[in-house]
Structure formats: structure tokens, C-alpha cells
Design a protein around this motif. Structure first.
Motif, PDB file in Angstrom:
ATOM      1  N   VAL A  93       0.822  -1.188   0.000  1.00 32.28           N
ATOM      2  CA  VAL A  93       0.000   0.000   0.000  1.00 32.28           C
ATOM      3  C   VAL A  93       0.866   1.253   0.000  1.00 32.28           C
ATOM      4  CG1 VAL A  93      -1.742   1.297   1.279  1.00 32.28           C
ATOM      5  CG2 VAL A  93      -1.961  -1.155   1.060  1.00 32.28           C
ATOM      6  N   SER A  94       2.010   1.213   0.672  1.00 31.16           N
ATOM      7  CA  SER A  94       2.867   2.388   0.741  1.00 31.16           C
ATOM      8  C   SER A  94       3.448   2.755  -0.622  1.00 31.16           C
ATOM      9  CB  SER A  94       3.984   2.177   1.753  1.00 31.16           C
ATOM     10  OG  SER A  94       4.810   1.123   1.336  1.00 31.16           O
ATOM     11  N   LEU A  95       3.482   1.820  -1.556  1.00 30.87           N
ATOM     12  CA  LEU A  95       4.004   2.076  -2.882  1.00 30.87           C
ATOM     13  C   LEU A  95       2.949   2.644  -3.833  1.00 30.87           C
ATOM     14  CD1 LEU A  95       6.056  -1.215  -3.306  1.00 30.87           C
ATOM     15  CD2 LEU A  95       6.902   1.024  -2.609  1.00 30.87           C
ATOM     16  N   THR A 134       0.505 -11.637  -0.001  1.00 31.23           N
ATOM     17  CA  THR A 134       0.816 -12.316  -1.246  1.00 31.23           C
ATOM     18  C   THR A 134       2.324 -12.419  -1.400  1.00 31.23           C
ATOM     19  OG1 THR A 134      -1.192 -11.496  -2.304  1.00 31.23           O
ATOM     20  CG2 THR A 134       0.540 -12.277  -3.761  1.00 31.23           C
ATOM     21  N   ALA A 135       2.763 -13.623  -1.671  1.00 28.28           N
ATOM     22  CA  ALA A 135       4.181 -13.866  -1.908  1.00 28.28           C
ATOM     23  C   ALA A 135       4.380 -14.081  -3.400  1.00 28.28           C
ATOM     24  CB  ALA A 135       4.650 -15.090  -1.139  1.00 28.28           C
ATOM     25  N   GLU A 136       5.343 -13.349  -3.967  1.00 32.06           N
ATOM     26  CA  GLU A 136       5.703 -13.548  -5.362  1.00 32.06           C
ATOM     27  C   GLU A 136       6.861 -14.538  -5.393  1.00 32.06           C
ATOM     28  OE1 GLU A 136       6.534  -9.838  -7.324  1.00 32.06           O
ATOM     29  OE2 GLU A 136       4.890  -8.867  -6.246  1.00 32.06           O
ATOM     30  N   VAL A 137       6.611 -15.690  -5.998  1.00 31.69           N
ATOM     31  CA  VAL A 137       7.619 -16.742  -6.042  1.00 31.69           C
ATOM     32  C   VAL A 137       8.077 -16.923  -7.481  1.00 31.69           C
ATOM     33  CG1 VAL A 137       8.085 -19.183  -5.610  1.00 31.69           C
ATOM     34  CG2 VAL A 137       6.597 -17.908  -4.060  1.00 31.69           C
ATOM     35  N   THR A 138       9.377 -16.820  -7.694  1.00 33.92           N
ATOM     36  CA  THR A 138       9.954 -17.040  -9.019  1.00 33.92           C
ATOM     37  C   THR A 138      10.712 -18.351  -8.982  1.00 33.92           C
ATOM     38  OG1 THR A 138      10.209 -14.647  -9.279  1.00 33.92           O
ATOM     39  CG2 THR A 138      11.419 -16.039 -10.811  1.00 33.92           C
ATOM     40  N   LEU A 147       8.041 -11.304  -0.254  1.00 29.54           N
ATOM     41  CA  LEU A 147       6.861 -11.171   0.593  1.00 29.54           C
ATOM     42  C   LEU A 147       6.947  -9.810   1.262  1.00 29.54           C
ATOM     43  CD1 LEU A 147       4.308 -12.475   1.742  1.00 29.54           C
ATOM     44  CD2 LEU A 147       5.703 -13.426   3.553  1.00 29.54           C
ATOM     45  N   GLY A 148       6.120  -8.895   0.763  1.00 31.24           N
ATOM     46  CA  GLY A 148       6.187  -7.534   1.276  1.00 31.24           C
ATOM     47  C   GLY A 148       7.518  -6.925   0.912  1.00 31.24           C
ATOM     48  N   SER A 149       8.248  -6.414   1.893  1.00 27.82           N
ATOM     49  CA  SER A 149       9.549  -5.796   1.630  1.00 27.82           C
ATOM     50  C   SER A 149      10.699  -6.784   1.800  1.00 27.82           C
ATOM     51  CB  SER A 149       9.757  -4.612   2.577  1.00 27.82           C
ATOM     52  OG  SER A 149       9.779  -5.065   3.908  1.00 27.82           O
ATOM     53  N   LYS A 150      10.388  -8.036   2.099  1.00 29.38           N
ATOM     54  CA  LYS A 150      11.426  -9.049   2.302  1.00 29.38           C
ATOM     55  C   LYS A 150      11.596  -9.901   1.053  1.00 29.38           C
ATOM     56  CE  LYS A 150      10.486  -9.322   7.205  1.00 29.38           C
ATOM     57  NZ  LYS A 150       9.963 -10.117   8.288  1.00 29.38           N
ATOM     58  N   MET A 151      12.849 -10.290   0.801  1.00 29.12           N
ATOM     59  CA  MET A 151      13.123 -11.153  -0.336  1.00 29.12           C
ATOM     60  C   MET A 151      14.162 -12.198   0.065  1.00 29.12           C
ATOM     61  SD  MET A 151      14.328 -10.259  -4.192  1.00 29.12           S
ATOM     62  CE  MET A 151      16.095 -10.220  -4.056  1.00 29.12           C
ATOM     63  N   ILE A 152      13.871 -13.437  -0.289  1.00 34.00           N
ATOM     64  CA  ILE A 152      14.810 -14.530  -0.071  1.00 34.00           C
ATOM     65  C   ILE A 152      15.175 -15.060  -1.451  1.00 34.00           C
ATOM     66  CG2 ILE A 152      15.150 -16.807   0.945  1.00 34.00           C
ATOM     67  CD1 ILE A 152      12.892 -16.027   2.948  1.00 34.00           C
ATOM     68  N   ASP A 153      16.449 -14.949  -1.793  1.00 33.68           N
ATOM     69  CA  ASP A 153      16.920 -15.358  -3.116  1.00 33.68           C
ATOM     70  C   ASP A 153      17.856 -16.552  -2.968  1.00 33.68           C
ATOM     71  OD1 ASP A 153      17.941 -15.654  -5.657  1.00 33.68           O
ATOM     72  OD2 ASP A 153      18.353 -13.523  -5.938  1.00 33.68           O
TER      73      ASP A 153
END
Length: 186
Positions: free
Chosen positions: A5-7, A115-119, A162-168
């Protein structure tokens, strides 16, 4: 509120918040959500509709008249149709995609969803998706929906946002890290 929402622009957020309040007040949240999904699909499918929405050349009356026809043919009515027409009359139609995104984010926050964006390199099996969703639900304490995107260029592993977190954990990132480490040594 969620990080998403902040974006989103202030205008889009104000309109989406007002729409959500009105939909909850009238008990039509699901109907509005469905109508917005339909309208977004129309925007994505039609370049002409995209131009109508984005172009400042069209007057508010021209946009409203065109939208009357489009919404009627698409079967979008009630609060959703009135909302889209009001946005057109207020010369804010260019912000409708942001308003739809803001509405979804606000609604998800009220429902305790994320919502998690999974690649991944290939489509995930139902078992893998379920296991990933279970792990994310446990770590966040929310009901996490997973949106999977396939990108063969990551070579292997997963990228989870997930939100502002990213695990690569992608193989591409690990190889790049190794490449940089080798350059530092030699």
C-alpha cells in the motif's frame, strides 16, 4: 497496512479506501472485488481501452460515455460501475490500475492475507506450492497467497518476495556471488 500500500499513490489509495468503506457498508465487497478484477482484465486485454484510460486527450464526458458501453457489455454494474464512472468524471481514470491494486491491498490487509511472489525455474507442483505456502503461513502468521512466476534464467532454486522481504536462493545469484568472490581473490 501492508508494504504494498505504501508504494501506491495517495490518490489511488484515497479512492480505494473510500470504495472499500462503501462496499463494506453495503455488504458488496465480493461483488466489487469481482467487478474490479473484470475491469482490470479488460484493461489488460484491450490496448484501445488502455489508451482511453491513460490519454488526457479524451474529455471526461467522452470517457464516461465510452465506459457506459464497455461496462454494460462486460456485465459490470452496481457499485463497481458507478465507481469507475465517478473516477472518469473526476478526471482520475489514469489512476484506476493503482486504485485496483490499492483496493486489493487494503482488502487483503483486512482479511489478514499477504501475497508472496515466487519465481522458479519451472512450474511448481501442487505439493511444492502447498509446502511453501504452509511454511510462509507459519513464519508470517498470515494467510499467504502464492503468485508463481516462471523464469528459466534463474537456473534453479527460488526467489520469494513477501512484502519488503526477499529470499533469493537462485542458482544464478549463488554463481554471481561465487564469481565476485573469485575476482576478489585473483
Amino acid at each position: 497496512m501492508t508494504d504494498n500500500v505504501s508504494l501506491i499513490s495517495g490518490v489511488a489509495l484515497r479512492y480505494a479506501s473510500a470504495l472499500l468503506d462503501l462496499a463494506e457498508e453495503q455488504g458488496k465487497t465480493a461483488e466489487v472485488e469481482k467487478g474490479l478484477d473484470q475491469f482490470e482484465a479488460l484493461i489488460n486485454e484491450s490496448a484501445d481501452l488502455g489508451r482511453l484510460i491513460k490519454s488526457p486527450v479524451y474529455s471526461a464526458d467522452a470517457q464516461t460515455k465510452a465506459l457506459d458501453i464497455i461496462l454494460e457489455k462486460a456485465g459490470i454494474s452496481g457499485l463497481t460501475a458507478n465507481f469507475v464512472k465517478l473516477v472518469a468524471q473526476n478526471r482520475r481514470l489514469f489512476a484506476v490500475p493503482g486504485m485496483i491494486a490499492a483496493f486489493r491491498s487494503l482488502l487483503a490487509a483486512k482479511r489478514g492475507e499477504a501475497t508472496a511472489e515466487v519465481t522458479s525455474v519451472a512450474e511448481l507442483s501442487a505439493e511444492h506450492t502447498a509446502a511453501l505456502q504452509e511454511a510462509l503461513n507459519a513464519s508470517t502468521g498470515k494467510n499467504v497467497k502464492i503468485a508463481v512466476k516462471v523464469d528459466p534464467s534463474i537456473l534453479g532454486g527460488l526467489i520469494v518476495k513477501l512484502g519488503s522481504k526477499m529470499i533469493d536462493t537462485s542458482l544464478r545469484t549463488k554463481l554471481n556471488s561465487l564469481k565476485f568472490a573469485m575476482k576478489e581473490v585473483g
